[in-house]
Write a protein that holds these residues in place. Structure first.
Motif, mmCIF file in Angstrom:
data_model
loop_
_atom_site.group_PDB
_atom_site.id
_atom_site.type_symbol
_atom_site.label_atom_id
_atom_site.label_comp_id
_atom_site.label_asym_id
_atom_site.label_seq_id
_atom_site.Cartn_x
_atom_site.Cartn_y
_atom_site.Cartn_z
ATOM 1 N N ARG A 51 7.668 -0.279 -4.465
ATOM 2 C CA ARG A 51 7.189 -1.524 -5.063
ATOM 3 C C ARG A 51 6.019 -2.088 -4.259
ATOM 4 N NH1 ARG A 51 9.635 -5.017 -8.646
ATOM 5 N NH2 ARG A 51 8.789 -7.131 -8.680
ATOM 6 N N ARG A 52 6.121 -1.989 -2.941
ATOM 7 C CA ARG A 52 5.036 -2.483 -2.094
ATOM 8 C C ARG A 52 3.773 -1.648 -2.289
ATOM 9 N NH1 ARG A 52 6.116 -3.622 4.186
ATOM 10 N NH2 ARG A 52 7.515 -5.121 3.165
ATOM 11 N N ILE A 53 3.935 -0.321 -2.380
ATOM 12 C CA ILE A 53 2.786 0.555 -2.607
ATOM 13 C C ILE A 53 2.103 0.198 -3.923
ATOM 14 C CG2 ILE A 53 2.128 2.936 -3.173
ATOM 15 C CD1 ILE A 53 4.330 3.815 -1.158
ATOM 16 N N ALA A 54 2.902 0.039 -4.991
ATOM 17 C CA ALA A 54 2.335 -0.301 -6.299
ATOM 18 C C ALA A 54 1.628 -1.647 -6.257
ATOM 19 C CB ALA A 54 3.433 -0.308 -7.357
ATOM 20 N N ALA A 55 2.213 -2.622 -5.568
ATOM 21 C CA ALA A 55 1.598 -3.951 -5.476
ATOM 22 C C ALA A 55 0.254 -3.878 -4.744
ATOM 23 C CB ALA A 55 2.545 -4.914 -4.757
ATOM 24 N N ILE A 56 0.188 -3.073 -3.685
ATOM 25 C CA ILE A 56 -1.079 -2.911 -2.955
ATOM 26 C C ILE A 56 -2.124 -2.259 -3.850
ATOM 27 C CG2 ILE A 56 -2.178 -1.645 -1.061
ATOM 28 C CD1 ILE A 56 0.453 -2.051 0.523
ATOM 29 N N ASN A 57 -1.728 -1.215 -4.578
ATOM 30 C CA ASN A 57 -2.660 -0.533 -5.474
ATOM 31 C C ASN A 57 -3.209 -1.475 -6.542
ATOM 32 O OD1 ASN A 57 -2.429 1.936 -4.174
ATOM 33 N ND2 ASN A 57 -0.782 2.659 -5.509
ATOM 34 N N LEU A 58 -2.335 -2.278 -7.120
ATOM 35 C CA LEU A 58 -2.773 -3.198 -8.168
ATOM 36 C C LEU A 58 -3.705 -4.271 -7.605
ATOM 37 C CD1 LEU A 58 0.558 -3.648 -10.178
ATOM 38 C CD2 LEU A 58 -1.457 -2.311 -10.831
ATOM 39 N N ALA A 59 -3.425 -4.725 -6.389
ATOM 40 C CA ALA A 59 -4.305 -5.724 -5.767
ATOM 41 C C ALA A 59 -5.695 -5.142 -5.503
ATOM 42 C CB ALA A 59 -3.683 -6.231 -4.468
ATOM 43 N N LEU A 60 -5.751 -3.869 -5.102
ATOM 44 C CA LEU A 60 -7.037 -3.222 -4.844
ATOM 45 C C LEU A 60 -7.814 -2.969 -6.134
ATOM 46 C CD1 LEU A 60 -5.981 -0.550 -2.191
ATOM 47 C CD2 LEU A 60 -7.519 -2.472 -1.798
ATOM 48 N N CYS A 61 -7.100 -2.578 -7.187
ATOM 49 C CA CYS A 61 -7.765 -2.130 -8.411
ATOM 50 C C CYS A 61 -8.022 -3.243 -9.408
ATOM 51 C CB CYS A 61 -6.928 -1.030 -9.076
ATOM 52 S SG CYS A 61 -6.803 0.475 -8.087
ATOM 53 N N PHE A 62 -7.280 -4.336 -9.306
ATOM 54 C CA PHE A 62 -7.448 -5.436 -10.253
ATOM 55 C C PHE A 62 -7.611 -6.773 -9.520
ATOM 56 C CE2 PHE A 62 -5.055 -2.140 -12.471
ATOM 57 C CZ PHE A 62 -5.799 -2.008 -13.640
ATOM 58 N N PRO A 63 -8.650 -6.875 -8.660
ATOM 59 C CA PRO A 63 -8.850 -8.126 -7.926
ATOM 60 C C PRO A 63 -9.193 -9.296 -8.838
ATOM 61 C CG PRO A 63 -10.750 -6.689 -7.675
ATOM 62 C CD PRO A 63 -9.692 -5.880 -8.369
ATOM 63 N N GLU A 64 -9.648 -9.002 -10.068
ATOM 64 C CA GLU A 64 -10.016 -10.065 -11.007
ATOM 65 C C GLU A 64 -8.797 -10.763 -11.600
ATOM 66 O OE1 GLU A 64 -9.635 -6.322 -13.527
ATOM 67 O OE2 GLU A 64 -10.256 -6.869 -11.499
ATOM 68 N N LEU A 65 -7.616 -10.137 -11.481
ATOM 69 C CA LEU A 65 -6.400 -10.750 -12.007
ATOM 70 C C LEU A 65 -5.834 -11.755 -11.010
ATOM 71 C CD1 LEU A 65 -4.497 -7.692 -13.563
ATOM 72 C CD2 LEU A 65 -6.066 -9.291 -14.693
ATOM 73 N N SER A 66 -5.154 -12.753 -11.514
ATOM 74 C CA SER A 66 -4.472 -13.700 -10.636
ATOM 75 C C SER A 66 -3.216 -13.050 -10.062
ATOM 76 C CB SER A 66 -4.072 -14.954 -11.424
ATOM 77 O OG SER A 66 -3.076 -14.634 -12.387
ATOM 78 N N SER A 67 -2.642 -13.665 -9.038
ATOM 79 C CA SER A 67 -1.413 -13.146 -8.433
ATOM 80 C C SER A 67 -0.298 -13.063 -9.467
ATOM 81 C CB SER A 67 -0.991 -14.030 -7.260
ATOM 82 O OG SER A 67 -1.961 -14.004 -6.239
#
Length: 303
Positions: A51-67
């Motif tokens: 889950r942490r790995i996926a969350a990091i990937n999404l933060a890197l790839c979709f910085p335009e999205l809100s938390s």
């Protein structure tokens, strides 16, 4: 395929899991979606590292999205992973008659045109949660070899090889079997390939993927150059609700390879990114895609 040593107690949990998957394939499609979604969300709460790995990937790839938006996407991703278990079961064991009404395959003429050249085809896609089922839908149109990495569990590996070969009608090929790959292309065959996982620095270059410099294997360009095989991308997608699936086969890439391996590799990443954005929850975000970093760069994932 069968070996008596697979009856040893250490394989019993795998047998139980495979038996459960075979039963899952027989459930009505609506039930599979409901159960898969719940299993995936439950797994997302206990698989803390993934889950942490996926969350990091999404933060890197979709910085335009809100938390909050990324948190929702993370939940949907684990739901898609759970559904993916049922999709794998269907890909291996569901009869064609049950699947025909679930999928629409578009662009089959592009695959036929590429096959008609007689130099083979690289069937290019990415690691989506629909990976196994999407490949099964392609087998309705054409047989193919599947490139793969060996699984650590020998029983699961044997079953996976058998079921993939039974459906694709040609034996899978390990990544390291370059001679086997080139022989397949020489015979004018199609080879399934997904180049979007981290294989380390060897035979890789750093090119952008979602704007992040990413260690990416160059095999697609090199194989096309060595064999003359056409590169035909295809992308599977699960539609909303119980609408089923859509598989889009694209025209063979033009001017590929170009002679510039880095440029070719970046082109593949851009193509993958475009289609991932169409159904981002269905991409395999639990993989450590950005594990290998340029020298001197900070670590992306925790130990």
């Amino acid at each position: 395929m069968f070996s008596w040593h697979f009856l040893a107690p250490r394989y019993w949990p795998v047998w139980l899991g495979l038996g459960a998957m075979k039963g899952m394939a027989a459930l009505p499609f609506r039930w599979q979606l409901l159960a898969g979604r719940q299993i995936g969300r439950w797994a997302g709460k206990i698989m803390r590292r993934r889950r942490r790995i996926a969350a990091i990937n999404l933060a890197l790839c979709f910085p335009e999205l809100s938390s909050a938006q990324r948190a929702d996407l993370l939940e949907e991703h684990f739901a898609a992973l759970g559904i993916g278990l049922f999709e794998t079961a269907m890909a291996w064991w569901a009869p064609d008659e049950r699947l025909y009404g679930l999928a629409r395959v578009e662009g089959t003429q592009y695959l036929e045109q590429a096959m008609a050249r007689g130099k083979g085809v690289i069937l290019l896609t990415g690691h989506f949660t629909t990976l196994e089922l999407g490949a099964r839908f392609i087998t309705w149109r054409h047989s193919f070899h599947a490139m793969y990495r060996s699984h650590k569990n020998s029983l699961y590996e044997a079953v996976m090889r058998r079921e993939r070969e039974r459906r694709s009608r040609l034996p899978p090929l390990p990544h390291e079997d370059l001679r086997g790959l080139l022989r397949a292309f020489k015979r004018g065959r199609a080879v399934w390939y997904a180049p979007d996982q981290n294989h380390g620095l060897r035979n890789s270059v750093f090119v952008p993927f979602f704007g992040v410099p990413t260690c990416t294997i160059t095999a697609t360009s090199r194989l096309a150059a060595l064999s003359g095989a056409a590169v035909v991308p295809y992308f599977p997608r699960r539609l909303s609700g119980t609408a089923g699936y859509e598989v889009t086969i694209l025209p063979a890439l033009e001017n590929f390879p170009s002679g510039d391996v880095a440029s070719d590799t970046q082109r593949i990443n851009e193509l993958l990114e475009h289609h991932i954005r169409q159904a981002p929850a269905q991409y395999l975000w639990v993989h450590r895609r950005f594990k290998t970093q340029p020298p001197g760069s900070p670590r992306i994932y925790p130990l």
